[in-house]
Design an enzyme around this catalytic site. Structure first.
Site, PDB file in Angstrom:
ATOM      1  N   THR A  97      49.185   0.546  16.466  1.00 13.22           N
ATOM      2  CA  THR A  97      50.314   0.116  15.992  1.00 13.22           C
ATOM      3  C   THR A  97      50.923   0.822  15.065  1.00 13.22           C
ATOM      4  O   THR A  97      50.512   1.064  13.974  1.00 13.22           O
ATOM      5  CB  THR A  97      50.117  -1.463  15.385  1.00 13.22           C
ATOM      6  OG1 THR A  97      49.616  -2.262  16.279  1.00 13.22           O
ATOM      7  CG2 THR A  97      51.419  -1.921  14.594  1.00 13.22           C
ATOM      8  N   LYS A 172      55.557  -5.494  19.487  1.00 15.35           N
ATOM      9  CA  LYS A 172      54.385  -5.729  18.593  1.00 15.35           C
ATOM     10  C   LYS A 172      54.905  -5.986  17.103  1.00 15.35           C
ATOM     11  O   LYS A 172      54.186  -6.985  16.518  1.00 15.35           O
ATOM     12  CB  LYS A 172      53.418  -4.360  18.570  1.00 15.35           C
ATOM     13  CG  LYS A 172      52.346  -4.695  17.475  1.00 15.35           C
ATOM     14  CD  LYS A 172      51.402  -5.793  18.106  1.00 15.35           C
ATOM     15  CE  LYS A 172      50.192  -5.813  17.119  1.00 15.35           C
ATOM     16  NZ  LYS A 172      49.276  -4.804  17.013  1.00 15.35           N
ATOM     17  N   LYS A 240      50.476  -2.905   6.329  1.00 16.15           N
ATOM     18  CA  LYS A 240      50.968  -1.591   6.830  1.00 16.15           C
ATOM     19  C   LYS A 240      52.132  -2.116   8.157  1.00 16.15           C
ATOM     20  O   LYS A 240      52.910  -1.622   8.322  1.00 16.15           O
ATOM     21  CB  LYS A 240      49.798  -0.833   7.535  1.00 16.15           C
ATOM     22  CG  LYS A 240      50.151   0.520   8.296  1.00 16.15           C
ATOM     23  CD  LYS A 240      50.206   0.377   9.556  1.00 16.15           C
ATOM     24  CE  LYS A 240      49.140   0.077  10.585  1.00 16.15           C
ATOM     25  NZ  LYS A 240      49.252   0.096  12.130  1.00 16.15           N
TER      26      LYS A 240
END
Length: 288
Positions: A97, A172, A240
């Site tokens: 990701t 995502k 993150k």
């Protein structure tokens, strides 16, 4: 069966690479900690390489699942990077990701070297990786996706092309935005029920069967109530991801007020020493 390389053997990558080996593929692995790669090779019958380039040499497809943008650049680029070892016509499939920007940057570098590129971030957590039941959202050309899909099928519950390169990462982001709000809402609901004197397990049993039901509710309510936060994706990694979501929202003109607020709540959890707790630890800041 294909000759493959898998780069990154964390809680997600290790099990995913294992599924590829059990599917009959010839798998060479690389991990920043060499001992972990050696242990994987011993347990799964594959081989371990000391650099991404070494792992990628001779591979028809190279798959990766590492930590962040910088980690991905490091394993792809440079004289020891995977791209230096990949042959023209091979394909790079990235499960990390990361930002859509770094995805497009690396896809351009791959294209210049004659390498196909598919961004394929996953959702489903550690349990999904171990059980081979991940949701995989892909970006790339239809031709490249058609090459990637039968490989990643070894650990996919669903795999879908979402658009050109970068579309997988954008999907995502939508996933993480949804999860952040869901976990915060579940945390507030459970904390409210407990403080109101209700049996939280009974409450969840009832409301999970109605419109309030969610995967998070069914799979995390019991561990949340018990204060157990060792069941998947870490708060540090979620922050993150949410940083990527918030930065991208600024670029595309989307408003994410709930996501921004939940990101600050996760920051509080980090301040409590919970950076490595799983994302359901949002409830801990309400019950302390």
């Amino acid at each position: 069966m294909a000759r493959l390389a898998f780069l990154g053997l964390g809680v997600m990558g290790g099990p995913m690479a294992g599924h590829l080996a059990r599917a009959g593929h010839e798998v060479t692995v690389y991990n920043r900690t060499a001992q972990k790669a050696d242990a994987w090779a011993t347990a799964n019958g594959g081989s371990a390489a000391r650099t991404p380039r070494e792992a990628a040499e001779g591979a028809e497809a190279v798959l990766a699942c590492v930590g962040n943008d910088d980690d991905l650049r490091q394993i792809c680029l440079g004289p020891d990077g995977a791209f230096a070892g990949m042959a023209p016509g091979s394909i790079f499939i990235d499960h990390t990701t990361v930002s859509a920007a770094v995805t497009r940057e690396l896809a351009a570098a791959a294209e210049a070297a004659g390498i196909a590129y598919v961004d394929a971030p996953v959702s489903g957590g550690q349990a999904g990786a171990e059980n081979g039941a991940l949701s995989i959202m892909c970006g790339g050309s239809e031709e490249d996706f058609a090459r990637a899909e039968p490989i990643v099928a070894a650990y996919a519950k669903i795999c879908r092309r979402m658009g050109p390169v970068g579309a997988g990462q954008l999907t995502k982001m939508a996933n993480q935005i949804a999860i952040a709000g869901l976990v915060q809402a579940l945390s507030e609901s459970m904390n409210f029920a407990a403080r109101a004197g209700l049996d939280t397990a009974a409450v969840v049993e009832v409301i999970s069967q109605g419109a309030a039901g969610s995967w998070q509710m069914v799979n995390r309510h019991a561990t949340m109530a018990a204060g157990q936060f060792e069941h998947g994706f870490a708060v540090d990694w979620m922050r993150k991801d949410l940083a990527i979501c918030l930065a991208t929202a600024e670029q595309v003109g989307a408003s994410l007020p709930v996501t921004a607020l939940v990101d600050q709540f996760y920051k509080e959890v980090q301040g409590m020493g919970g950076g490595r707790w799983d994302t359901s630890a949002l409830v801990a800041r309400l019950t302390r």
